[in-house]
Design a protein around this motif. Sequence first.
Motif, PDB file in Angstrom:
ATOM      1  N   GLU A   1      43.819 -20.611  70.903  1.00  0.00           N
ATOM      2  CA  GLU A   1      44.785 -21.397  70.137  1.00  0.00           C
ATOM      3  C   GLU A   1      45.083 -20.640  68.847  1.00  0.00           C
ATOM      4  O   GLU A   1      44.192 -20.458  68.001  1.00  0.00           O
ATOM      5  CB  GLU A   1      44.201 -22.776  69.830  1.00  0.00           C
ATOM      6  N   LEU A   2      46.304 -20.174  68.695  1.00  0.00           N
ATOM      7  CA  LEU A   2      46.702 -19.397  67.520  1.00  0.00           C
ATOM      8  C   LEU A   2      47.807 -20.142  66.785  1.00  0.00           C
ATOM      9  O   LEU A   2      48.910 -20.307  67.317  1.00  0.00           O
ATOM     10  CB  LEU A   2      47.191 -18.000  67.931  1.00  0.00           C
ATOM     11  N   ASN A   3      47.516 -20.575  65.596  1.00  0.00           N
ATOM     12  CA  ASN A   3      48.509 -21.285  64.795  1.00  0.00           C
ATOM     13  C   ASN A   3      49.607 -20.320  64.352  1.00  0.00           C
ATOM     14  O   ASN A   3      49.316 -19.189  63.953  1.00  0.00           O
ATOM     15  CB  ASN A   3      47.809 -21.901  63.575  1.00  0.00           C
ATOM     16  N   ASP A   4      50.851 -20.770  64.414  1.00  0.00           N
ATOM     17  CA  ASP A   4      51.978 -19.909  64.012  1.00  0.00           C
ATOM     18  C   ASP A   4      51.837 -19.413  62.579  1.00  0.00           C
ATOM     19  O   ASP A   4      52.378 -18.349  62.222  1.00  0.00           O
ATOM     20  CB  ASP A   4      53.301 -20.667  64.151  1.00  0.00           C
ATOM     21  N   ASP A   5      51.122 -20.143  61.757  1.00  0.00           N
ATOM     22  CA  ASP A   5      50.999 -19.761  60.347  1.00  0.00           C
ATOM     23  C   ASP A   5      50.347 -18.393  60.158  1.00  0.00           C
ATOM     24  O   ASP A   5      50.622 -17.712  59.164  1.00  0.00           O
ATOM     25  CB  ASP A   5      50.181 -20.811  59.585  1.00  0.00           C
ATOM     26  N   ILE A   6      49.491 -17.997  61.086  1.00  0.00           N
ATOM     27  CA  ILE A   6      48.787 -16.722  60.894  1.00  0.00           C
ATOM     28  C   ILE A   6      49.727 -15.533  61.041  1.00  0.00           C
ATOM     29  O   ILE A   6      49.381 -14.419  60.639  1.00  0.00           O
ATOM     30  CB  ILE A   6      47.599 -16.566  61.872  1.00  0.00           C
ATOM     31  N   PHE A   7      50.916 -15.761  61.621  1.00  0.00           N
ATOM     32  CA  PHE A   7      51.864 -14.670  61.801  1.00  0.00           C
ATOM     33  C   PHE A   7      52.878 -14.588  60.642  1.00  0.00           C
ATOM     34  O   PHE A   7      53.807 -13.790  60.692  1.00  0.00           O
ATOM     35  CB  PHE A   7      52.607 -14.828  63.133  1.00  0.00           C
ATOM     36  N   GLU A   8      52.699 -15.456  59.664  1.00  0.00           N
ATOM     37  CA  GLU A   8      53.567 -15.458  58.480  1.00  0.00           C
ATOM     38  C   GLU A   8      52.839 -14.757  57.345  1.00  0.00           C
ATOM     39  O   GLU A   8      51.711 -15.115  57.007  1.00  0.00           O
ATOM     40  CB  GLU A   8      53.917 -16.894  58.082  1.00  0.00           C
ATOM     41  N   PHE A   9      53.493 -13.776  56.751  1.00  0.00           N
ATOM     42  CA  PHE A   9      52.872 -13.036  55.651  1.00  0.00           C
ATOM     43  C   PHE A   9      53.035 -13.796  54.344  1.00  0.00           C
ATOM     44  O   PHE A   9      54.141 -14.215  53.995  1.00  0.00           O
ATOM     45  CB  PHE A   9      53.508 -11.654  55.518  1.00  0.00           C
ATOM     46  N   ALA A  10      51.949 -13.960  53.636  1.00  0.00           N
ATOM     47  CA  ALA A  10      51.977 -14.577  52.309  1.00  0.00           C
ATOM     48  C   ALA A  10      51.459 -13.538  51.319  1.00  0.00           C
ATOM     49  O   ALA A  10      50.253 -13.262  51.271  1.00  0.00           O
ATOM     50  CB  ALA A  10      51.107 -15.825  52.284  1.00  0.00           C
ATOM     51  N   PRO A  11      52.349 -12.921  50.549  1.00  0.00           N
ATOM     52  CA  PRO A  11      51.905 -11.837  49.657  1.00  0.00           C
ATOM     53  C   PRO A  11      50.989 -12.352  48.558  1.00  0.00           C
ATOM     54  O   PRO A  11      51.234 -13.423  47.991  1.00  0.00           O
ATOM     55  CB  PRO A  11      53.221 -11.315  49.070  1.00  0.00           C
ATOM     56  N   PRO A  12      49.957 -11.587  48.255  1.00  0.00           N
ATOM     57  CA  PRO A  12      49.134 -11.923  47.092  1.00  0.00           C
ATOM     58  C   PRO A  12      49.992 -11.943  45.836  1.00  0.00           C
ATOM     59  O   PRO A  12      51.015 -11.250  45.758  1.00  0.00           O
ATOM     60  CB  PRO A  12      48.099 -10.785  47.051  1.00  0.00           C
TER      61      PRO A  12
END
Length: 244
Positions: free
Chosen positions: A220-231
Amino acid sequence: MKKHIIVFVLSILPCLVSAQSSEKQIDLDAIVLLDQMGEAIGELSTVSFHLSIINDVLDADKKVTQHATECDIKMAGPDKMLVKTHSIDKHRGYWYNGELITFYSYSENNYITVEAPDNIISMIDFMHDKFEMDFPAADFFYPSFTDDLIEHFNRISYEGLEVVGGEECALITVENDNMLGKIWISDEAHSLPKQFEITYKKKDDMKYHASFSDWQLNPELNDDIFEFAPPASARLISVLIAKS
């Protein structure tokens, strides 16, 4: 991925073998094993695995040294991928969400985001063609993997069983004038690749060796992990040198 890789070459293989038999040595047992591996990968909707790479490189004195890279890869077909790589001199991440791909350098704390094609395979081709970026073990996820081997190698052979990392594996070798490749396919774990090695015959037999581990099938892979959130302190790079 699903339904992309499952369409493999068994239906057309007899024609290919017949047409090329005068020039190529194609072992049908090897093709069947490669197809089984392709079908196993093609049945996956999501996948996660680790890849340990050791490749020969030339140092400043032209001596061959070994360079190690560890990679964590997650994919959700057909259009999401996350790759993180870590070596002694580079720490990188790639986030692909079906529309954009972001490359982030942990070492330099900077990143760039570009528009990308709407599926993993096209995105990989796009990044290779435009920016000379290659993703580890990507070839194994191409629907045309077996076809590509048949096209580009003069010999494909099944060499028998070997134990690799405690698992019994089928060893397949592929060879042409430039390289010798070895692919170990697990005989125990869903016919998935266990490791592979490439020897560059015209480059002093330098090698590229990679071992798969920690396969997780349809996690189960949440779509959120494929979104980059820059530091907060990361720097956006505006220019990426493209392949001419």
